[in-house]
Design a protein around this motif. Structure first.
Motif, PDB file in Angstrom:
ATOM      1  N   GLY A 137       0.809  -1.209   0.000  1.00 17.84           N
ATOM      2  CA  GLY A 137       0.000   0.000   0.000  1.00 17.84           C
ATOM      3  C   GLY A 137       0.843   1.259   0.000  1.00 17.84           C
ATOM      4  O   GLY A 137       2.063   1.230  -0.200  1.00 17.84           O
ATOM      5  N   SER A 149      -2.394   6.644   2.874  1.00 19.76           N
ATOM      6  CA  SER A 149      -3.805   6.261   2.801  1.00 19.76           C
ATOM      7  C   SER A 149      -3.958   4.748   2.852  1.00 19.76           C
ATOM      8  O   SER A 149      -3.014   4.000   2.562  1.00 19.76           O
ATOM      9  N   VAL A 168      -5.782   1.678   1.094  1.00 15.36           N
ATOM     10  CA  VAL A 168      -6.372   1.338  -0.205  1.00 15.36           C
ATOM     11  C   VAL A 168      -7.012  -0.041  -0.092  1.00 15.36           C
ATOM     12  O   VAL A 168      -6.342  -1.024   0.265  1.00 15.36           O
ATOM     13  N   VAL A 219     -11.831   0.776  -6.310  1.00 12.64           N
ATOM     14  CA  VAL A 219     -10.879   0.959  -5.208  1.00 12.64           C
ATOM     15  C   VAL A 219     -11.453   1.978  -4.242  1.00 12.64           C
ATOM     16  O   VAL A 219     -11.912   3.048  -4.652  1.00 12.64           O
ATOM     17  N   LYS A 237     -10.446   4.367  -1.202  1.00 13.28           N
ATOM     18  CA  LYS A 237      -9.243   4.963  -0.635  1.00 13.28           C
ATOM     19  C   LYS A 237      -9.640   5.871   0.511  1.00 13.28           C
ATOM     20  O   LYS A 237     -10.510   6.731   0.359  1.00 13.28           O
ATOM     21  N   ALA A 258      -8.053   8.467   3.541  1.00 12.50           N
ATOM     22  CA  ALA A 258      -6.845   9.210   3.916  1.00 12.50           C
ATOM     23  C   ALA A 258      -7.176  10.232   4.992  1.00 12.50           C
ATOM     24  O   ALA A 258      -8.276  10.786   5.027  1.00 12.50           O
ATOM     25  N   GLY A 261      -2.646   8.677  -6.940  1.00 12.12           N
ATOM     26  CA  GLY A 261      -2.100   9.261  -5.725  1.00 12.12           C
ATOM     27  C   GLY A 261      -1.504  10.646  -5.834  1.00 12.12           C
ATOM     28  O   GLY A 261      -0.445  10.883  -5.255  1.00 12.12           O
TER      29      GLY A 261
END
Length: 296
Positions: free
Chosen positions: A49, A53, A55, A67, A69, A71, A211
């Motif tokens: 990863g 964050s 994932v 996905v 995500k 954060a 990202g």
């Protein structure tokens, strides 16, 4: 399933977490809530990863892979959302939901274990540069993205307390920044943290960036991080310094960026990363980065 944060994420956030921050402790509960709210089926947490964050590979209620995500606020996920929305899938992963909730992004599924870093070096640089070029667009007129001057200003302030041992490199990096900011040649929306591992294989397009930590400024700033990719390999070879100079020339020419400006931003970003690595105890990383910076 258990949403256990990978150790890479735990270590990285531990280096930067402010006192009293409990985001990691709450993460499994927040991840479960995000999955339930969207009626997703969680397959697995991506390991190792990222460093900022969590994932999670998921499937939507119609079986489409995606996905999820998550954060913390200090990783600026809402800035990432805004940049991805502006790019609209051109050169970067697509948003599945335009407003998935604070700190939560639902994204198209790429091939998370296949980045351009898996390619031979020359091919990897070519493909990465091609992906980066597509991201360099005019920022939205009403954007609230951080500027290169603002971001590097914070970084420059943090570099001021570096030890005397690295003071010559720090001074050179700070001087380069001042000169570069005096007359930037263009203003574009930039990825902000671009490198080979940030370009993943996709089905819609062969390679797409992921990202971002978006910033607005000149293209050479964005390209500078790519120059030092695989720095451990560069340091390990007797021709590392010469290879670095050739890489700067090749990337500058292929992306129509001024070579000296690219060298200057590469110096600043390498020294800043090296000083920061020293500050948090990543001594081996710091030594590699500062030796690399000394070549510039």
């Amino acid at each position: 399933m258990a949403f256990e944060p990978p150790q890479r994420l735990v270590r990285a956030l531990g280096e930067t977490a402010p006192s009293g921050d409990d985001w990691l402790e709450k993460l499994p509960e927040v991840a479960q809530q995000a999955v339930d709210l969207r009626e997703l089926t969680a397959e697995r947490v991506q390991v190792p990863g990222g460093r900022s964050s969590l994932v999670v590979l998921v499937r939507r209620d119609d079986g489409t892979p995606a996905v999820l995500k998550l954060a913390p606020r200090r990783a600026r996920p809402e800035s990432e959302r805004a940049a991805l929305a502006h790019w609209g899938g051109r050169g970067a992963v697509q948003l599945v939901e335009s407003a998935a909730g604070e700190g939560v992004l639902l994204l198209e599924r790429l091939h998370p274990d296949v980045s351009v870093r898996s390619l031979p070096e020359a091919k990897a640089l070519l493909e990465a540069a091609g992906a980066l070029r597509r991201l360099w667009v005019e920022p939205p007129a009403d954007h609230v993205f951080e500027t290169v001057a603002e971001r590097t200003g914070r970084q420059a302030a943090a570099m001021q307390g570096a030890s005397a041992e690295v003071a010559p490199l720090v001074n050179a990096a700070l001087a380069a920044r001042e000169e570069l900011l005096a007359a930037p040649p263009e203003v574009r929306l930039l990825h902000g943290t671009f490198r080979q591992s940030k370009v993943l294989a996709g089905d819609r397009v062969p390679w797409l960036a992921v990202g971002p930590d978006p910033v607005v400024g000149e293209c050479a700033f964005d390209l500078a991080r790519l120059v030092r990719d695989r720095v451990e390999d560069l340091i390990a070879t007797p021709s590392g310094a010469a290879t670095t100079r050739r890489r700067i020339k090749r990337l500058a020419e292929s992306l129509e960026v001024d070579q000296e400006r690219l060298r200057g931003w590469t110096l600043f970003r390498a020294v800043e990363s090296g000083v920061r690595a020293r500050r948090v105890g990543r001594t081996s990383d710091a030594e590699l980065l500062l030796e690399f910076a000394g070549w510039l």
